[in-house]
Design an enzyme around this catalytic site. Structure first.
Site, PDB file in Angstrom:
ATOM      1  N   HIS A  26     -24.127 -72.495  63.254  1.00  0.00           N
ATOM      2  CA  HIS A  26     -22.973 -73.277  63.714  1.00  0.00           C
ATOM      3  C   HIS A  26     -23.410 -74.143  64.910  1.00  0.00           C
ATOM      4  CE1 HIS A  26     -18.466 -73.608  63.701  1.00  0.00           C
ATOM      5  NE2 HIS A  26     -18.832 -74.336  64.734  1.00  0.00           N
TER       6      HIS A  26
ATOM      7  N   HIS B 247     -35.268 -82.760  77.573  1.00  0.00           N
ATOM      8  CA  HIS B 247     -36.515 -82.377  76.913  1.00  0.00           C
ATOM      9  C   HIS B 247     -36.186 -81.851  75.521  1.00  0.00           C
ATOM     10  CE1 HIS B 247     -39.108 -82.379  80.512  1.00  0.00           C
ATOM     11  NE2 HIS B 247     -38.147 -81.759  81.172  1.00  0.00           N
TER      12      HIS B 247
ATOM     13  N   CYS C 236     -16.824 -70.121  64.287  1.00  0.00           N
ATOM     14  CA  CYS C 236     -15.913 -70.934  63.484  1.00  0.00           C
ATOM     15  C   CYS C 236     -14.471 -70.800  63.988  1.00  0.00           C
ATOM     16  CB  CYS C 236     -15.991 -70.515  62.011  1.00  0.00           C
ATOM     17  SG  CYS C 236     -17.311 -71.332  61.090  1.00  0.00           S
TER      18      CYS C 236
ATOM     19  N   HIS D 195     -19.062 -75.637  60.328  1.00  0.00           N
ATOM     20  CA  HIS D 195     -20.152 -74.668  60.387  1.00  0.00           C
ATOM     21  C   HIS D 195     -21.477 -75.256  59.889  1.00  0.00           C
ATOM     22  CE1 HIS D 195     -21.759 -70.547  60.359  1.00  0.00           C
ATOM     23  NE2 HIS D 195     -22.310 -70.830  59.198  1.00  0.00           N
TER      24      HIS D 195
HETATM   25 ZN   LIG Z   1     -37.720 -81.732  83.107  1.00  0.00          ZN
HETATM   26 ZN   LIG Z   2     -19.359 -71.241  62.123  1.00  0.00          ZN
END
Ligand SMILES: [Zn+2]
Ligand SMILES: [Zn+2]
Ligand SMILES: [Zn+2]
Length: 348
Positions: free
Chosen positions: A164, A298, A53, A113
């Protein structure tokens, strides 16, 4: 008559040249639509105990600036270090080791957050896409780095303890296992067919539509024919691009948009903040053009049936070969029917 939807079979992953065992006869039951209503974990927008944060202290007495957009820093617990001396170790061809110089960074997506890519403003995700491109270009230019892996581990189930929104970059001197496999396969395919493997694959998927989940002007998301994880997807660009640094501004905006859309569908699937490992695969940064390489992302999500029931890679999978029950086609159909309005917003 052999039927992909009914009979046990194995499917080839042409990127890795590895097989996955598919057992569709075990999922004859129709989809039961089970959704476990989880208690909404109400995260605060700022957490004084979070090392990501704004304005907070990290390990080693470093402090985050009061950032308002994205924030990039060198990982305080880096797995790879730039000052690693060159060297190697070898005994009888059986005990083999090489020194591995490299570099690890963290990118905070937002000062908030409590957000995820699925729930961030599109403009903020777009900023993240710009930072991915900048970071890739900067690290690619360093002669000692030959591969840049950008990845996001999302959720405690994936071993990510901090909610976060952030991702990591691990850039290494050597080219990692998966990238070596994908480079070899794409190079062999280009040499044989005269066109890049994933460009041809995307054309097949767009023509059939069977495994297509969603698309926009510049990208498509499909459940790959050879998927291992139940709701695994691959994000493919519609233009041949070897790395994220080569996208146009419009393509980066489209990438941000499609990532927000697929992660929203994922969250809606089991009405939970969907865990996954996501990462970009792109050309090695060893100085060669690597025209065989098609940039792609992916998504490897572990969830199988609900917010708490995950697929385990154990037993046969550890010892022999990955296996799945639900077919890639059935998973794509399930993802296609989901809303792109986030479930947390629907209930307000
Ligand atoms: Zn790949
Ligand atoms: Zn955070
Ligand atoms: Zn391509």
């Amino acid at each position: 008559m052999f039927d992909l939807a009914a009979h046990p079979h194995r499917r080839l992953n042409p990127l890795t040249r590895e097989w996955v065992l598919v057992s569709p006869h075990r999922t004859k039951r129709p989809w039961q639509g089970q959704v476990e209503k989880k208690a909404r974990a109400q995260l605060p927008p700022y957490d004084a105990g979070c090392y990501l944060c704004p304005g907070n202290e990290r390990a080693g007495g470093r402090w985050n600036p009061p950032y308002t957009g994205t924030f990039v820093f060198d990982n305080d617990f880096a797995a790879l270090l730039p000052a690693t001396p060159a060297g190697s170790f070898e005994k009888a061809g059986l005990l083999v080791a090489d020194a591995e110089p490299g570099l690890c960074r963290v990118i905070c997506f937002s000062p908030r957050h409590d957000l995820t890519v699925s729930r961030m403003e599109l403009g903020q995700v777009r900023q993240v896409a710009d930072v991915w491109a900048e970071q890739f270009a900067e690290l690619a230019a360093k002669p000692f780095l030959n591969y840049v892996q950008i990845f996001e581990n999302r959720g405690a189930m994936m071993g990510c303890s901090n909610p976060h929104p952030h991702c990591q970059i691990w850039a290494s001197h050597s080219i990692p296992n998966e990238i070596v496999k994908e480079t070899n396969s794409q190079l062999a395919y280009l040499t044989t067919h005269g066109s890049p493997l994933l460009d041809d694959y995307l054309n097949l998927e767009l023509a059939s539509g069977e495994r297509l989940v969603l698309e926009n002007e510049h990208f498509a998301v499909v459940v790959p024919f050879w998927a291992i994880w139940p709701f695994e997807t691959i994000v493919l660009p519609k233009r041949h691009v070897t790395g994220i640094d080569l996208f146009t501004s419009g393509e980066r905006a489209a990438l941000a948009s499609i990532l927000k859309r697929i992660t929203t569908r994922y969250d809606n699937l089991f009405e939970t903040s969907f865990p996954y490992s996501m990462g970009f695969h792109q050309r090695p940064t060893d100085g060669a053009a690597h025209l065989e390489w098609c940039f792609h992302a992916h998504f490897y999500p572990p969830l199988l049936r609900s917010a708490t029931v995950k697929k385990f890679m154990v037993g046969y999978e550890f010892l022999a070969c990955p296996q799945r029950d639900i077919t890639a086609e059935a998973a794509a159909a399930r993802l296609r029917e989901l809303s792109e309005r986030h479930y947390l917003e629907e209930e307000d």
